[in-house]
Write a protein that holds these residues in place. Sequence first.
Motif, short mmCIF file in Angstrom:
data_model
loop_
_atom_site.label_atom_id
_atom_site.label_comp_id
_atom_site.label_asym_id
_atom_site.label_seq_id
_atom_site.Cartn_x
_atom_site.Cartn_y
_atom_site.Cartn_z
N UNK A 446 24.32 28.61 48.47
CA UNK A 446 24.46 29.51 47.32
C UNK A 446 25.93 29.82 47.04
N UNK A 447 26.46 29.26 45.94
CA UNK A 447 27.83 29.55 45.54
C UNK A 447 27.89 30.70 44.53
N UNK A 448 29.07 31.26 44.37
CA UNK A 448 29.32 32.24 43.31
C UNK A 448 30.79 32.16 42.93
N UNK A 449 31.09 32.52 41.70
CA UNK A 449 32.46 32.55 41.23
C UNK A 449 32.60 33.63 40.18
N UNK A 450 33.70 34.37 40.23
CA UNK A 450 33.89 35.46 39.29
C UNK A 450 35.34 35.60 38.86
N UNK A 451 35.53 36.16 37.68
CA UNK A 451 36.86 36.43 37.14
C UNK A 451 36.93 37.88 36.70
N UNK A 452 38.10 38.49 36.88
CA UNK A 452 38.30 39.85 36.39
C UNK A 452 39.70 39.96 35.81
N UNK A 453 39.81 40.74 34.73
CA UNK A 453 41.10 40.98 34.09
C UNK A 453 41.25 42.48 33.91
N UNK A 454 42.32 43.03 34.49
CA UNK A 454 42.54 44.47 34.45
C UNK A 454 43.47 44.85 33.30
N UNK A 455 42.92 45.62 32.34
CA UNK A 455 43.75 46.24 31.34
C UNK A 455 44.29 47.55 31.92
N UNK A 456 44.95 48.36 31.11
CA UNK A 456 45.54 49.59 31.64
C UNK A 456 44.49 50.56 32.16
N UNK A 457 43.32 50.63 31.45
CA UNK A 457 42.31 51.59 31.87
C UNK A 457 40.92 50.99 31.94
N UNK A 458 40.83 49.70 31.96
CA UNK A 458 39.52 49.06 32.00
C UNK A 458 39.60 47.71 32.69
N UNK A 459 38.44 47.16 33.02
CA UNK A 459 38.34 45.85 33.65
C UNK A 459 37.29 45.02 32.93
N UNK A 460 37.69 43.83 32.51
CA UNK A 460 36.78 42.86 31.92
C UNK A 460 36.44 41.84 33.00
N UNK A 461 35.17 41.54 33.20
CA UNK A 461 34.79 40.64 34.28
C UNK A 461 33.62 39.75 33.87
N UNK A 462 33.50 38.64 34.56
CA UNK A 462 32.33 37.77 34.41
C UNK A 462 32.11 37.06 35.73
N UNK A 463 30.89 36.63 35.96
CA UNK A 463 30.63 35.85 37.16
C UNK A 463 29.38 34.99 37.02
N UNK A 464 29.38 33.94 37.81
CA UNK A 464 28.22 33.07 37.99
C UNK A 464 27.77 33.25 39.42
N UNK A 465 26.49 33.55 39.64
CA UNK A 465 26.01 33.80 40.99
C UNK A 465 24.61 33.24 41.18
N UNK A 466 24.23 33.06 42.43
CA UNK A 466 22.94 32.46 42.76
C UNK A 466 22.29 33.22 43.91
N UNK A 467 21.00 33.04 44.05
CA UNK A 467 20.28 33.60 45.20
C UNK A 467 19.01 32.82 45.43
N UNK A 468 18.40 33.03 46.58
CA UNK A 468 17.10 32.44 46.88
C UNK A 468 16.26 33.47 47.61
#
Length: 696
Positions: A446-468
């Motif tokens: 099970x792989x996962x990968x995520x990205x996050x970008x921090x603005x001054x007062x917020x965080x934008x994020x996304x990810x791909x994740x798996x489970x079984x």
Amino acid sequence: MNYRINEIHDIYMPFDNTVRSFMIKVLLLTFLIICSGTPLFAQTAVQDTLEVELDEITVEATQASLTIGKAPMSVSYLSRSTADRVSRPATTLDELTFALPGVFVSNRENFALGERLTIRGMGWRAQFGVRGSQVMLDGIPLTVADGQTILSMIDPAMIKNIELLRGPSATFWGNSSGGVLYLSTKPSPEAPGLTYRGFGGSYSSVKQELQWNQTVGKSRSYGYATYYNTDGFRDHSAAQLFRASAAVETPVGNRGRLTTMVTYANMPKAEHPGSLTEDLAESEPQRGRELFKDTSTGKEFQQGMISANYFHDFSGGLLNVSSHGTYRNVDNPVLFRYIGLERLAGGLRATYQFKDLPFDLHTGGEIKTQNDDRFVTNNISGERGEEIEVQQTEVVTNQALFTQIGLPLGSRLRANAGVRTDWIQFEAKEALSESAEGSRSFFSVNPSIGLSYNFSRSTLYSNFSTSFESPTTTELVNRPDGTGGFNPELDPEKAVSLEAGLRGAMGKNNFLRYDVTLYRMNINNLLIPFELEEFEGVTFFRNEGKTNHYGLETSLQFRFSNSISSRFMLNLMNAEFSGGPFDGNDVPGVAPARYALQLNFEPGGHFLSLDNEWVGKYKTDSANSTSSDAYSLLNFRWAYNGITFGSGSAVKPFVAVNNVLNTRYNTSVAVNAFGNRFFEPGSDRNFRAGIQVEFN
């Protein structure tokens, strides 16, 4: 980390602009991909030029040094205030989680079955206990090797903090990680040395609690002991529970720390009233099924857990080694069977987090074991009969290796990736016949990968994740042909998820904190529960088709002043079957729309709170033949902390009124139950009143 942000910026300067531009585009594209598959939309938050730090709370559920402000995943965190803990005498977990996005705890008001917990629809098939999600209590996994979780070990009133990873998380915890609920009962160092609380209420309910918190030298001990007894709202739904926990934290040398903990629960009585048809649930909601009374259907159990957690800060990294062991003994008379189970389970986990690297690196391994002695006979008026149906030992072993990496791509952009491999072995032995013996083996990456970008007062994020999620021993052993051993036709479910979100704060002094997430999730090789007329009360399972889940999760927290605050949650979700005989039908037991609103007002020494929860209409079975109607509940709580004596000691009376408007509703459903007996009625208006005494 010991490096500085500008040093990292210099390391990646040759390709920083290109990578950063590409990653931001990926984040925005993820939003568009998710939105293209759903009719849900979110508005862009207005940014403030004032720079402040977001929550720097370590996410314990990831077992790595991630903070909520930087985590590239959907995370909810709840820290209960002192006033909330006094006024909310929580006896079930839904009283704490109702305003958290993504999680839906159906309070069955039935301690024999426990609450059903679903995260984004994962876990809907559970007939008792929890499936599809990992649950941790003070760092001890309540989820055993085969994926089963029993919530009865938890006294919700003792919980101080809650973390929730929403969505597939097998990279962190492996089997049955469609989400992770991490609960902590650890008091703050400033908590009173000794606290007593007691209350009485409707349905002859009585609760007694004792908590302690002591520091001697460099060591600290804390814990609790509680007793709860109730006759229940429905006939044949009485329960009695004893629960206790004790922990000791001790330094080891200059850079080590050892925490040991013992937790115990005893439920000598939990009657099971059974589910009802729609007409009976409406006209006679307090009624229990006569056949369930005649056969004394219910559950008794004893369970003890012991754990040790060692943490050492080496010059090159952080080592964490934890181990735990569990003993559980269950007597469970059901309609036509008397089930006995004796369980020994445990595990060992070791992780190492490297220091002084230009990136975060976290690696480790884990092993879990489970040994169940199962003994099933016929049920004679609530007593064990002499006709042996199943007698066998079931052994489960789960071995895993995992690694996670966090890579800063400049001062604001960050990438996280992880992978985990699990090998699970099931073996049935010492059975009544050799034909009932056998084994099953499952392997998963099970792989996962995520990205996050921090603005001054917020965080934008996304990810791909798996489970079984493997079938549990209970699901494997219940075979429609009546033989023992493990069902050779059942295989694990597998989930793939894509999500994107935005969280942050707005206004002066963070007047508003917000969290908005969009997600899509596909679950393949679905495990479907069903019942047969000749085995009523016994649930069987088969793999059939898949489900598609997509939705919107929002959470808003307002702080109007030091004395007025509120919390709002809205969940919209579409979960439906794809393929198989139920193609296009809604997934049962899962509400497609929910909202919650909590208002707190603290004038002087008083604390007043109103909770409103609305749950939309949802289906009761896979065929979508009937639905459980939408309902709205209003709860009120009051506490007073103005009575003090001695040196900082206090007396705090409180009153709680649940279901103030006396709404008639179904608190849960028995999914796919035989005879259209799907409905589990919720209680009428009820009261609790008591007192808390604190000694310093």
